[in-house]
Design a protein around this motif. Structure first.
Motif, short mmCIF file in Angstrom:
data_model
loop_
_atom_site.label_atom_id
_atom_site.label_comp_id
_atom_site.label_asym_id
_atom_site.label_seq_id
_atom_site.Cartn_x
_atom_site.Cartn_y
_atom_site.Cartn_z
N ILE A 19 9.48 11.79 -6.11
CA ILE A 19 10.26 11.35 -4.90
C ILE A 19 9.48 11.97 -3.71
O ILE A 19 9.20 11.40 -2.66
CB ILE A 19 11.66 11.98 -4.80
N PRO A 20 9.09 13.34 -3.58
CA PRO A 20 8.37 13.68 -2.36
C PRO A 20 7.01 13.25 -1.99
O PRO A 20 6.59 13.32 -0.77
CB PRO A 20 7.98 15.33 -2.71
N GLN A 21 6.39 12.34 -2.96
CA GLN A 21 5.35 11.54 -2.81
C GLN A 21 5.66 10.26 -2.36
O GLN A 21 4.53 9.31 -1.91
CB GLN A 21 4.46 11.36 -4.00
N SER A 22 6.59 9.89 -2.05
CA SER A 22 7.26 8.53 -2.06
C SER A 22 7.36 7.93 -0.30
O SER A 22 7.90 8.75 0.41
CB SER A 22 8.45 8.02 -2.77
N ASP A 23 6.79 7.14 -0.09
CA ASP A 23 7.10 6.57 1.41
C ASP A 23 8.46 5.90 1.79
O ASP A 23 9.05 5.73 2.67
CB ASP A 23 5.83 5.52 1.89
N ILE A 24 8.68 5.13 0.36
CA ILE A 24 10.07 4.34 0.39
C ILE A 24 10.78 5.01 -0.87
O ILE A 24 10.21 4.97 -2.04
CB ILE A 24 9.85 3.09 0.53
N VAL A 25 12.07 5.29 -0.69
CA VAL A 25 12.95 5.67 -1.92
C VAL A 25 14.11 4.57 -1.88
O VAL A 25 15.04 4.69 -0.90
CB VAL A 25 13.58 7.17 -1.74
N VAL A 26 14.09 3.85 -2.97
CA VAL A 26 15.23 3.03 -3.35
C VAL A 26 16.40 3.67 -3.87
O VAL A 26 15.97 3.92 -5.16
CB VAL A 26 14.80 1.72 -3.54
N ILE A 27 17.70 3.65 -3.38
CA ILE A 27 18.52 4.78 -4.37
C ILE A 27 19.60 3.68 -4.75
O ILE A 27 20.52 3.25 -4.14
CB ILE A 27 19.15 5.93 -3.43
N THR A 28 20.03 3.79 -6.13
CA THR A 28 21.07 2.91 -6.59
C THR A 28 22.37 3.75 -6.10
O THR A 28 22.61 4.80 -6.23
CB THR A 28 21.18 2.85 -8.21
N ASP A 68 10.15 11.58 6.67
CA ASP A 68 9.76 10.53 7.30
C ASP A 68 9.73 9.30 6.36
O ASP A 68 9.33 8.20 6.63
CB ASP A 68 8.19 10.55 7.78
N SER A 69 10.23 9.53 5.15
CA SER A 69 10.32 8.27 4.14
C SER A 69 11.38 7.55 4.52
O SER A 69 12.31 7.78 5.09
CB SER A 69 10.51 8.84 2.67
N VAL A 70 11.25 6.18 4.03
CA VAL A 70 12.37 5.28 4.45
C VAL A 70 13.36 5.36 3.10
O VAL A 70 12.77 5.02 2.05
CB VAL A 70 11.83 3.73 4.52
N LYS A 71 14.46 5.31 3.24
CA LYS A 71 15.65 5.53 2.01
C LYS A 71 16.63 4.52 2.34
O LYS A 71 17.20 4.08 3.37
CB LYS A 71 16.23 6.76 2.23
N GLY A 86 0.75 -1.07 0.12
CA GLY A 86 -0.06 0.01 -0.02
C GLY A 86 0.73 1.29 0.12
O GLY A 86 0.23 2.46 0.26
N LYS A 87 2.01 1.26 -0.28
CA LYS A 87 3.15 2.47 -0.07
C LYS A 87 3.43 2.89 -1.39
O LYS A 87 3.40 2.23 -2.76
CB LYS A 87 4.24 2.05 0.70
N ASN A 88 3.57 3.99 -1.51
CA ASN A 88 4.37 4.79 -2.86
C ASN A 88 5.93 4.59 -2.60
O ASN A 88 6.63 4.88 -1.82
CB ASN A 88 4.02 6.28 -2.88
N ILE A 89 6.20 3.74 -3.83
CA ILE A 89 7.87 3.65 -3.99
C ILE A 89 8.24 4.28 -5.07
O ILE A 89 8.04 4.09 -6.17
CB ILE A 89 7.90 2.06 -3.66
#
Length: 257
Positions: free
Chosen positions: A158-167, A186-189, A115-118
Motif C-alpha cells: 500500500i505505501p508503494q501505491s499511487d492509487i488505492v482502491v478499497i472495498t 499523495d495517493s488517490v484513494k 504506468g501507476k502502481n495500484i
C-alpha cells in the motif's frame, strides 16, 4: 484505530439530516437491504466479534426501529449487525444521482492507471483490464485467489501505491482506518462497492472518490437479495445505478502526474 473508525462512522451518522421508519429489512447470502427513505444496500458479513449469540436477540424487531436507530448498528463489533447498520445508513442518505457520474468505479481507475502502481483491497471482477494499464496491480484479499496477496502484504504494497482502491466492506469489518493509515498522503484513494455510503464526510478522512450505488428499482433488488444474487447477478438483473462522487478531479490529476 478503533477510535478512528468510530469517529468516521459517528460523523456519517451525524451528517444524516432526517430519520425515517423502517419498512423492510432483508438479509440475503451476499447482500443486506434496508428499506426506509430509499432502499439501501450493504454486503452481508457473517457474525463476528459478538459474544451474545445470534444477533443479540434482535430478530423480528428490526422494523419496529427507526432507520437511524438501525443505522447505529454500524458501530457494533458484530459484523452481521454492522452490515444492517451500513445498509440503513445507505437507506437514509439523501442524494440526487442525476448530479453525478454513473460509471463503474473501476473504469474511472482504469482512466488514471497508466504506468501507476495500484493496490486493490478486495477481489473485484474484471481486474485484468486494470493490469493491462498499470505498472503494477496488487490485489489484497482476506481469502486470496491465485495471484492475490494476503492481508499482511498490505503494509509493504500500500505505501508503494499511487492509487488505492478499497472495498467498502472495510467499513463493516472496521479495517478501513488501518488501510488509510498505510496510504501515502499523495495517493488517490477510492472507496468502491454498493456498501459505500455516498456521504461527503468520508472526504474528510482522506477518501478521494466514492464509487457506490443507488437502488432505482426496489422490488427487483429485493428479489435479487432474497435469491442470493452475487455482485455480477445484481448488476445483470438491474435496479441498481452506479454513482461516483469525486472530491476534486483536478487535484487527483495533478497528484498522479
Amino acid at each position: 484505530l478503533k477510535r478512528i473508525y468510530m469517529e468516521i462512522l459517528k460523523s456519517i451518522l451525524q451528517d444524516i439530516k432526517e430519520d425515517s421508519p423502517v419498512q423492510e429489512v432483508r438479509r440475503g447470502l451476499h447482500w443486506t437491504a434496508v428499506v426506509s427513505k430509499r432502499c439501501g444496500l450493504a454486503s452481508t458479513l457473517a457474525h463476528g466479534g459478538c459474544s451474545h449469540g445470534s444477533e443479540g436477540g434482535m430478530e423480528g424487531s428490526l422494523t419496529e426501529m427507526t432507520a437511524l436507530e438501525l443505522a447505529r448498528y454500524c458501530l457494533e463489533e458484530d459484523t452481521a449487525k454492522a452490515s444492517i447498520g451500513i445498509a440503513a445508513i445507505n437507506s437514509l442518505i439523501d442524494i440526487d444521482p442525476d448530479q453525478y457520474a454513473s460509471t463503474d468505479g473501476l473504469k474511472i481507475v482504469k482512466g488514471l492507471s497508466s504506468g501507476k502502481n495500484i493496490t486493490v483491497i478486495g477481489h473485484f471482477p474484471y481486474l485484468d483490464t486494470l493490469a493491462e494499464e498499470a505498472r503494477n496491480l496488487w490485489v489484497i484479499e482476506k481469502q486470496p485467489h491465485p495471484g492475490d496477496y494476503p492481508e499482511d502484504k498490505g503494509k509493504d504494497l500500500i505505501p508503494q501505491s499511487d492509487i488505492v482502491v478499497i472495498t467498502s466492506t472495510t467499513l463493516i469489518n472496521k479495517t478501513l482506518p488501518g488501510i488509510l493509515g498505510l496510504c501515502r498522503k499523495d495517493s488517490v484513494k477510492m472507496l468502491l462497492g454498493p456498501s459505500t455510503p455516498l456521504s461527503g464526510v468520508l472526504f474528510d478522512y482522506g477518501i478521494d472518490i466514492l464509487a457506490g450505488s443507488i437502488v432505482t428499482d426496489k422490488d427487483t433488488v429485493l428479489r435479487s437479495v432474497s435469491e442470493g444474487a452475487g455482485f455480477q447477478q445484481l448488476k445483470r438483473k438491474g435496479g441498481v445505478r452506479f454513482v461516483d462522487i469525486i472530491r476534486n478531479h483536478e487535484d487527483i490529476i495533478r497528484r498522479l502526474k
